[in-house]
Each structure stands twice: as C-alpha cells, then as structure tokens.
Design a protein around this motif. Sequence first.
Motif, PDB file in Angstrom:
ATOM      1  N   LYS A 125      43.143 -23.806  48.762  1.00 22.46           N
ATOM      2  CA  LYS A 125      44.182 -24.682  48.877  1.00 22.46           C
ATOM      3  C   LYS A 125      43.777 -25.920  47.730  1.00 22.46           C
ATOM      4  CE  LYS A 125      44.063 -24.349  53.904  1.00 22.46           C
ATOM      5  NZ  LYS A 125      43.868 -25.172  55.188  1.00 22.46           N
ATOM      6  N   GLY A 126      44.781 -26.727  47.533  1.00 23.48           N
ATOM      7  CA  GLY A 126      44.742 -27.768  46.513  1.00 23.48           C
ATOM      8  C   GLY A 126      44.381 -27.647  45.278  1.00 23.48           C
ATOM      9  N   THR A 127      43.156 -28.138  44.777  1.00 21.09           N
ATOM     10  CA  THR A 127      42.603 -27.857  43.444  1.00 21.09           C
ATOM     11  C   THR A 127      42.060 -26.682  43.443  1.00 21.09           C
ATOM     12  OG1 THR A 127      40.717 -29.264  44.341  1.00 21.09           O
ATOM     13  CG2 THR A 127      42.151 -30.450  43.109  1.00 21.09           C
ATOM     14  N   LYS A 128      41.675 -26.038  44.317  1.00 18.27           N
ATOM     15  CA  LYS A 128      40.947 -24.574  44.244  1.00 18.27           C
ATOM     16  C   LYS A 128      42.033 -23.719  44.058  1.00 18.27           C
ATOM     17  CE  LYS A 128      37.023 -25.574  47.785  1.00 18.27           C
ATOM     18  NZ  LYS A 128      36.564 -25.057  48.891  1.00 18.27           N
ATOM     19  N   ALA A 129      43.102 -23.821  44.644  1.00 17.93           N
ATOM     20  CA  ALA A 129      44.224 -22.919  44.259  1.00 17.93           C
ATOM     21  C   ALA A 129      44.700 -23.150  42.860  1.00 17.93           C
ATOM     22  CB  ALA A 129      45.448 -23.128  45.191  1.00 17.93           C
ATOM     23  N   LEU A 130      44.796 -24.327  42.403  1.00 22.33           N
ATOM     24  CA  LEU A 130      45.030 -24.518  41.018  1.00 22.33           C
ATOM     25  C   LEU A 130      43.947 -23.980  40.051  1.00 22.33           C
ATOM     26  CD1 LEU A 130      46.165 -28.177  41.051  1.00 22.33           C
ATOM     27  CD2 LEU A 130      47.841 -26.191  41.079  1.00 22.33           C
ATOM     28  N   ARG A 131      42.674 -23.988  40.197  1.00 18.47           N
ATOM     29  CA  ARG A 131      41.750 -23.410  39.589  1.00 18.47           C
ATOM     30  C   ARG A 131      41.598 -21.849  39.477  1.00 18.47           C
ATOM     31  NH1 ARG A 131      38.415 -27.462  41.841  1.00 18.47           N
ATOM     32  NH2 ARG A 131      37.304 -26.071  43.315  1.00 18.47           N
ATOM     33  N   ARG A 132      41.989 -21.432  40.751  1.00 15.28           N
ATOM     34  CA  ARG A 132      42.181 -19.904  40.713  1.00 15.28           C
ATOM     35  C   ARG A 132      43.340 -19.439  40.130  1.00 15.28           C
ATOM     36  NH1 ARG A 132      40.385 -14.634  41.405  1.00 15.28           N
ATOM     37  NH2 ARG A 132      41.776 -13.533  42.851  1.00 15.28           N
ATOM     38  N   SER A 133      44.563 -20.067  40.059  1.00 15.88           N
ATOM     39  CA  SER A 133      45.560 -19.835  39.202  1.00 15.88           C
ATOM     40  C   SER A 133      45.145 -19.706  37.618  1.00 15.88           C
ATOM     41  CB  SER A 133      46.867 -20.725  39.627  1.00 15.88           C
ATOM     42  OG  SER A 133      47.921 -20.349  38.739  1.00 15.88           O
ATOM     43  N   PHE A 134      44.455 -20.939  37.407  1.00 22.83           N
ATOM     44  CA  PHE A 134      44.237 -20.953  35.932  1.00 22.83           C
ATOM     45  C   PHE A 134      43.543 -19.755  35.589  1.00 22.83           C
ATOM     46  CE2 PHE A 134      41.705 -22.585  32.450  1.00 22.83           C
ATOM     47  CZ  PHE A 134      42.470 -23.441  31.769  1.00 22.83           C
ATOM     48  N   PHE A 135      42.458 -19.343  36.331  1.00 25.58           N
ATOM     49  CA  PHE A 135      41.575 -18.207  36.010  1.00 25.58           C
ATOM     50  C   PHE A 135      42.384 -16.933  35.725  1.00 25.58           C
ATOM     51  CE2 PHE A 135      39.579 -14.407  38.055  1.00 25.58           C
ATOM     52  CZ  PHE A 135      38.552 -14.145  36.809  1.00 25.58           C
ATOM     53  N   LEU A 136      43.362 -16.596  36.776  1.00 23.95           N
ATOM     54  CA  LEU A 136      44.334 -15.508  36.676  1.00 23.95           C
ATOM     55  C   LEU A 136      45.081 -15.594  35.532  1.00 23.95           C
ATOM     56  CD1 LEU A 136      45.181 -15.148  40.396  1.00 23.95           C
ATOM     57  CD2 LEU A 136      43.628 -13.930  39.169  1.00 23.95           C
ATOM     58  N   VAL A 137      45.704 -16.643  35.099  1.00 26.03           N
ATOM     59  CA  VAL A 137      46.568 -16.591  33.945  1.00 26.03           C
ATOM     60  C   VAL A 137      45.900 -16.798  32.659  1.00 26.03           C
ATOM     61  CG1 VAL A 137      48.447 -17.950  32.906  1.00 26.03           C
ATOM     62  CG2 VAL A 137      48.378 -17.913  35.533  1.00 26.03           C
ATOM     63  N   ARG A 138      44.653 -17.090  32.632  1.00 21.73           N
ATOM     64  CA  ARG A 138      43.629 -17.327  31.265  1.00 21.73           C
ATOM     65  C   ARG A 138      43.757 -15.899  30.430  1.00 21.73           C
ATOM     66  NH1 ARG A 138      38.110 -19.269  32.322  1.00 21.73           N
ATOM     67  NH2 ARG A 138      37.771 -17.303  33.045  1.00 21.73           N
ATOM     68  N   GLY A 139      44.312 -15.972  29.174  1.00 22.14           N
ATOM     69  CA  GLY A 139      44.470 -14.853  28.694  1.00 22.14           C
ATOM     70  C   GLY A 139      45.770 -14.039  28.549  1.00 22.14           C
ATOM     71  N   ARG A 140      46.588 -14.509  29.531  1.00 22.14           N
ATOM     72  CA  ARG A 140      48.200 -14.067  29.778  1.00 22.14           C
ATOM     73  C   ARG A 140      49.043 -15.202  29.558  1.00 22.14           C
ATOM     74  NH1 ARG A 140      45.355 -10.232  28.661  1.00 22.14           N
ATOM     75  NH2 ARG A 140      45.100  -8.366  29.670  1.00 22.14           N
ATOM     76  N   TRP A 141      48.553 -16.326  29.179  1.00 17.70           N
ATOM     77  CA  TRP A 141      49.323 -17.320  29.087  1.00 17.70           C
ATOM     78  C   TRP A 141      50.847 -17.238  28.666  1.00 17.70           C
ATOM     79  CZ3 TRP A 141      52.381 -21.062  26.278  1.00 17.70           C
ATOM     80  CH2 TRP A 141      52.558 -22.229  26.868  1.00 17.70           C
ATOM     81  N   TRP A 142      50.681 -16.430  27.187  1.00 16.57           N
ATOM     82  CA  TRP A 142      51.983 -16.394  26.401  1.00 16.57           C
ATOM     83  C   TRP A 142      52.894 -15.245  27.262  1.00 16.57           C
ATOM     84  CZ3 TRP A 142      53.882 -19.719  23.121  1.00 16.57           C
ATOM     85  CH2 TRP A 142      52.880 -20.472  22.581  1.00 16.57           C
ATOM     86  N   ARG A 143      52.326 -14.324  27.977  1.00 21.01           N
ATOM     87  CA  ARG A 143      52.944 -13.543  28.776  1.00 21.01           C
ATOM     88  C   ARG A 143      53.610 -14.085  29.895  1.00 21.01           C
ATOM     89  NH1 ARG A 143      52.107  -7.804  28.006  1.00 21.01           N
ATOM     90  NH2 ARG A 143      50.687  -7.280  26.258  1.00 21.01           N
ATOM     91  N   THR A 144      53.001 -15.162  30.490  1.00 23.67           N
ATOM     92  CA  THR A 144      53.300 -15.691  31.572  1.00 23.67           C
ATOM     93  C   THR A 144      54.735 -16.658  31.291  1.00 23.67           C
ATOM     94  OG1 THR A 144      51.084 -15.725  32.761  1.00 23.67           O
ATOM     95  CG2 THR A 144      52.682 -17.099  33.581  1.00 23.67           C
ATOM     96  N   LEU A 145      54.396 -17.438  30.363  1.00 26.44           N
ATOM     97  CA  LEU A 145      55.289 -18.229  29.783  1.00 26.44           C
ATOM     98  C   LEU A 145      56.620 -17.355  29.404  1.00 26.44           C
ATOM     99  CD1 LEU A 145      56.392 -20.966  28.511  1.00 26.44           C
ATOM    100  CD2 LEU A 145      55.504 -20.094  26.363  1.00 26.44           C
TER     101      LEU A 145
END
Length: 332
Positions: free
Chosen positions: A188-208
């Motif tokens: 929850k909260g900031t932990k969910a944000l940090r987990r999302s940051f980890f998952l998206v890292r390296g795939r930022w442009w694809r996500t965008l």
Amino acid sequence: MGARVELRPLSVGEILDVAIKIYLKHAWTMWKIVAVVVAPVQFIGALIVTSAAPDAVVNQNGIVIVQTQEQLSRFNAARGVVAALSVILIVLATAACFKAVSDAYLGDEPTFGGSFRHALKRWRSIIWLPSVSVIILVLPLLVLAAITAVLEAGWLFALAMFGAVPVIIWMWISWTVATPVLLFEGPKGTKALRRSFFLVRGRWWRTLGAIAVGVIIAGVVQGALAAIFSAVAFTGSAGSYFAKTMSGAIAGTIGGILTTPFQAAVVTILFFDFKVRKEGFDLELLARGMGSATDIGPPPDVLPPPPPPRSTEQPPFWPPPPGWKPSGSTEE
C-alpha cells in the motif's frame, strides 16, 4: 491441475491487442461497472453546480458570469466538491475494472459483483494511493512557491516549474501500475509506488507508448461526444447554462463508460507483462497470486500466439549459397 502455461513478454502492439480483445469480449460487464459509478455522480454533480449559482448571469454561450464574491465562492466550492467526488468514485470504478481485466487475462469469467467486491475491500487504500502520489509530486512545488513568494523571485519558481514538468511525467509513468500492485500483491501507499517504479524501470518508454495510445483514444472519444452533445444542447436552448451542464454530464457519462475499461485493460496487461519479464511468472503462478482459479488449463484466447521458432542451423558459408534454407523450413 492443468498443464502449466508459460507466458512470454509482449510487445507494445501485442499489449494493446490483448487489451482490445479483453475489452470487446467483456465490454458489457465493464460498462456496467463504470456506469453504476459515473452516471450518478455526473448527473448529481451537474445539479449541484447549476443550483450553486442560481442568480449568476449566463451569457449567450452558456458561460456563467458571477457578479459577487459570494457567488464566485459558492460556485467554485460546488465545482470543487463535485470534482473531488468524481475523482474518488472513478478511481474505485477503475480499480474494479482492473480486477475484471485480470480475471479475463487469467482465464476466468469476470463478474460485476466480484470485481466491485474486490475493489471495495480495499477502498481506503485505493483512494489514498493517488493522494500519496499527488502529495509527493506537488508538496515540493508548494514549498518552493512559498519560498519564492517571500523572496519575490517569481522567475525562480517559473524556472523550477519548467524543470519539474519532465520529472512529474517521468514519475507518473513510473507509478502507472501502482494500483494493480495494491490490488493483486498487497503493498500500500509508498510501498506500492516503489514496487511500480521497480516493475516499470527499464520499460519506461514502452509504458509511455502504451499509456499514450490509451489516453489519445480516450481523448478522441470524449472530445467527440462532448462536441456532439454541446451542439445538441445549444440547439433551441438559447445556450442555457443548465442545458450546457447536463449535456456535459451525458457526454462525460458515456465517455467514461466507453473509455475507462480500455485504459484499465492497458494498465493491467502492462502489469502482467512486467511480472513476466522481471520475475518469470507463468499463468499458473499469476492465477494463484491474484486469487483466481487454481485449475489452469489452456491459455486464454486473448493471448497472442507465440512467434515461430527460429532455426539455429547455420549456412555452410556466408552469404548463403543460392537456394539454401534451414532443414525443415516451409518457406518457398
């Protein structure tokens, strides 16, 4: 127990293709999920806003011109309440759509009641999560605005805003799958944000790219609906403010019903794709982790077929001799 189904990473085009297939196959269920939330808040909100400024002057374009500070305060307060309520309820409806899409992706049949119950069990955390992200992004700007106001250095704040916009966009995309993380993994909260940051890292442009397509489609649909209903409202209504507000409510309701499930589908498939890429998840493990069925059979028909295997046989020399092809090849 059925045979384990291995999932593979998807391209941006395949992610959008899977999202579209799930949307079309289960559109009625997801439309109901959004309609139950969006329709009441749109129409009740329209009534609140129009009643908040009964004495204001409305010009020929249907725009309210407030005449006193009291009218302005009352009008803005009504709009603020309606906007906040709309955001809260749409966030909950989107979370329910995340659950419906995840069920479809994992081979289950999504249901209206099951999707809503899953979201409502976590409604406090779901509402608090975007609030946390806004606080993290906006609070530093508010502090800077206060400092620059004291120092009378408006140019410094303008310069900071110029540099802050790319950072805000970067963080917003990095937090794209924070709500699916909360719903399906628990943080929850900031932990969910940090987990999302980890998952998206390296795939930022694809996500965008995937998110941008969803936003563009939603913008085109909602813009077209708003234009149509505005034109209808102004025909024979002398541009009344009530007609304009109600037409906006109708357009917003239909637009939300049509576009929210598709945007939720894109984000959900992105979340699954990140887990497959970074953690090697297959369909069986995903289903167990999401609380779905435990008997895993054939893969859902929304998944794209795997690419054909590439031959590892090498030609006798390079460039290959005329007519050479790998053994077993069916190419003519």
